[in-house]
Design an enzyme around this catalytic site. Structure first.
Site, PDB file in Angstrom:
ATOM      1  N   ASP A 196     -30.102 -15.878  25.279  1.00  0.00           N
ATOM      2  CA  ASP A 196     -30.783 -14.670  24.816  1.00  0.00           C
ATOM      3  C   ASP A 196     -31.583 -14.051  25.948  1.00  0.00           C
ATOM      4  OD1 ASP A 196     -33.112 -16.125  25.022  1.00  0.00           O
ATOM      5  OD2 ASP A 196     -33.472 -16.266  22.885  1.00  0.00           O
ATOM      6  N   ASN A 204     -39.199  -4.080  23.986  1.00  0.00           N
ATOM      7  CA  ASN A 204     -39.312  -3.173  22.844  1.00  0.00           C
ATOM      8  C   ASN A 204     -40.734  -2.656  22.676  1.00  0.00           C
ATOM      9  OD1 ASN A 204     -36.634  -3.132  21.941  1.00  0.00           O
ATOM     10  ND2 ASN A 204     -36.883  -5.065  20.818  1.00  0.00           N
ATOM     11  N   HIS A 209     -37.862   0.868  21.097  1.00  0.00           N
ATOM     12  CA  HIS A 209     -36.585   0.284  20.655  1.00  0.00           C
ATOM     13  C   HIS A 209     -35.373   1.034  21.202  1.00  0.00           C
ATOM     14  CE1 HIS A 209     -38.154  -2.771  17.894  1.00  0.00           C
ATOM     15  NE2 HIS A 209     -39.127  -1.906  17.610  1.00  0.00           N
ATOM     16  N   ASP A 213     -32.339  -0.894  22.794  1.00  0.00           N
ATOM     17  CA  ASP A 213     -30.925  -0.747  22.414  1.00  0.00           C
ATOM     18  C   ASP A 213     -30.067  -0.468  23.637  1.00  0.00           C
ATOM     19  OD1 ASP A 213     -31.580  -1.181  19.792  1.00  0.00           O
ATOM     20  OD2 ASP A 213     -31.461   0.910  19.175  1.00  0.00           O
ATOM     21  N   GLU A 239     -31.282 -10.384  20.050  1.00  0.00           N
ATOM     22  CA  GLU A 239     -31.041 -10.410  21.479  1.00  0.00           C
ATOM     23  C   GLU A 239     -30.310 -11.680  21.885  1.00  0.00           C
ATOM     24  OE1 GLU A 239     -35.346 -12.009  21.103  1.00  0.00           O
ATOM     25  OE2 GLU A 239     -33.977 -10.733  19.986  1.00  0.00           O
TER      26      GLU A 239
END
Length: 314
Positions: A196, A204, A209, A213, A239
């Protein structure tokens, strides 16, 4: 003319060489409503039949000395009187009989009506067939659209909406299949990588966000560039990602995991640079997909506890 012939059940007449009527029985007179005998046969005929009589009957009887079943229409009280006429030449005279053909006329009318109905039915059938063909074509188009939609739905069901990578459900199915296939081929030969993004929550929180993304999508493109079939890469959480490595021993799998970690850490990023923590487990005898996943996941958390941006194997 004797009485039996005079009242025979059909009309009887005799013509001379000039086509004058010299005899006619009472049956024919009664049928035509005549009080006296006319001079010429043509006087009794409708205009079309008169033309037909002069054009075809007279030449035919002159040449062949007989006429068989010629269809003519006589005049009767402003109506037509359909008959069949048969004539033979005998001793320079022409004897003929006339049979009323009302039944035939009605039959021909029925035939004409049947023909019209058949033509109407054929036309309606042609129109119906055209509509059916158009409907079948429309059905084929709809079926093709439905097939394409189903294929699209299958892709959507198998893929992560944001990154386009395989999703967790597809990953779980592929992992179970890979384990079964590996054992059928003679023994464990797959490895599982789970990783991850380090400190992704801070990305974030600090940048929003939308940028988060963008990082996930850019990471997915990088993964697709270095993970080639039959190996499989999937997004299995926010993630968190997983890679199924085929035909690898533990040493080779660890090297690939380290190459992946290093590639991510040293890449140029359009969004924001990140690192990853990696856990890896190699399939062992008796492993189920859940056991293999748990060992790889435990290795991932050990990498995170030990400072992140590293690879740990179990």
């Amino acid at each position: 003319m004797d009485e039996q012939l005079n009242y025979a059940p059909c009309g009887y007449f005799v013509l001379n060489a000039e086509w004058e009527i010299i005899e006619m029985n009472q049956t024919l007179k009664d049928a035509l409503g005549l009080e006296k005998m006319p001079t010429y046969m043509q006087e009794l005929l409708t205009v079309p039949s008169r033309i037909y009589f002069e054009t075809y009957f007279l030449p035919a009887i002159s040449i062949h000395k007989k006429v068989r079943e010629m269809y003519l229409n006589f005049k009767l009280n402003n109506q037509t009187f359909p008959v069949l006429i048969n004539v033979n030449e005998r001793n320079g005279l022409y004897e003929g009989i006339i049979v009323q053909m009302r039944t035939r006329d009605e039959y021909e009318n029925q035939l004409m009506m049947a023909k019209k109905n058949a033509e109407r039915i054929q036309k309606e059938t042609d129109i119906a067939n055209e509509k059916l063909l158009a409907l079948l074509q429309d059905v084929e188009e709809k079926q093709q659209q439905l097939k394409e939609m189903n294929e699209e739905l299958q892709v959507l069901a198998a893929r992560d909406e944001l990154t386009g990578l395989f999703n967790r459900r597809t990953f779980r199915k592929d992992l179970a299949y890979a384990i079964e296939e590996a054992r059928e081929n003679g023994g464990p030969s797959i490895s599982l990588i789970i990783f991850d993004i380090d400190y992704f929550k801070k990305v974030n929180d600090l940048y929003g966000h939308a940028l988060g993304d963008s990082v996930l999508m850019e990471l997915a493109r990088k993964m697709e560039s270095i993970i080639q079939p039959p190996d499989v890469v999937a997004r299995i959480g926010g993630e968190e990602f997983a890679v199924i490595l085929h035909e690898t021993d533990m040493h080779e799998a660890v090297n690939k995991a380290e190459q992946l970690r290093k590639f991510i850490a040293e890449s140029e990023w359009e969004s924001i640079a990140i690192t990853i923590s990696v856990g890896i487990a190699h399939l062992q005898d008796g492993d189920t997909s859940n056991i293999l996943f748990t060992r790889a996941d435990d290795a991932l958390y050990e990498s995170k506890r030990n400072g992140r941006n590293q690879v740990t194997s179990r």
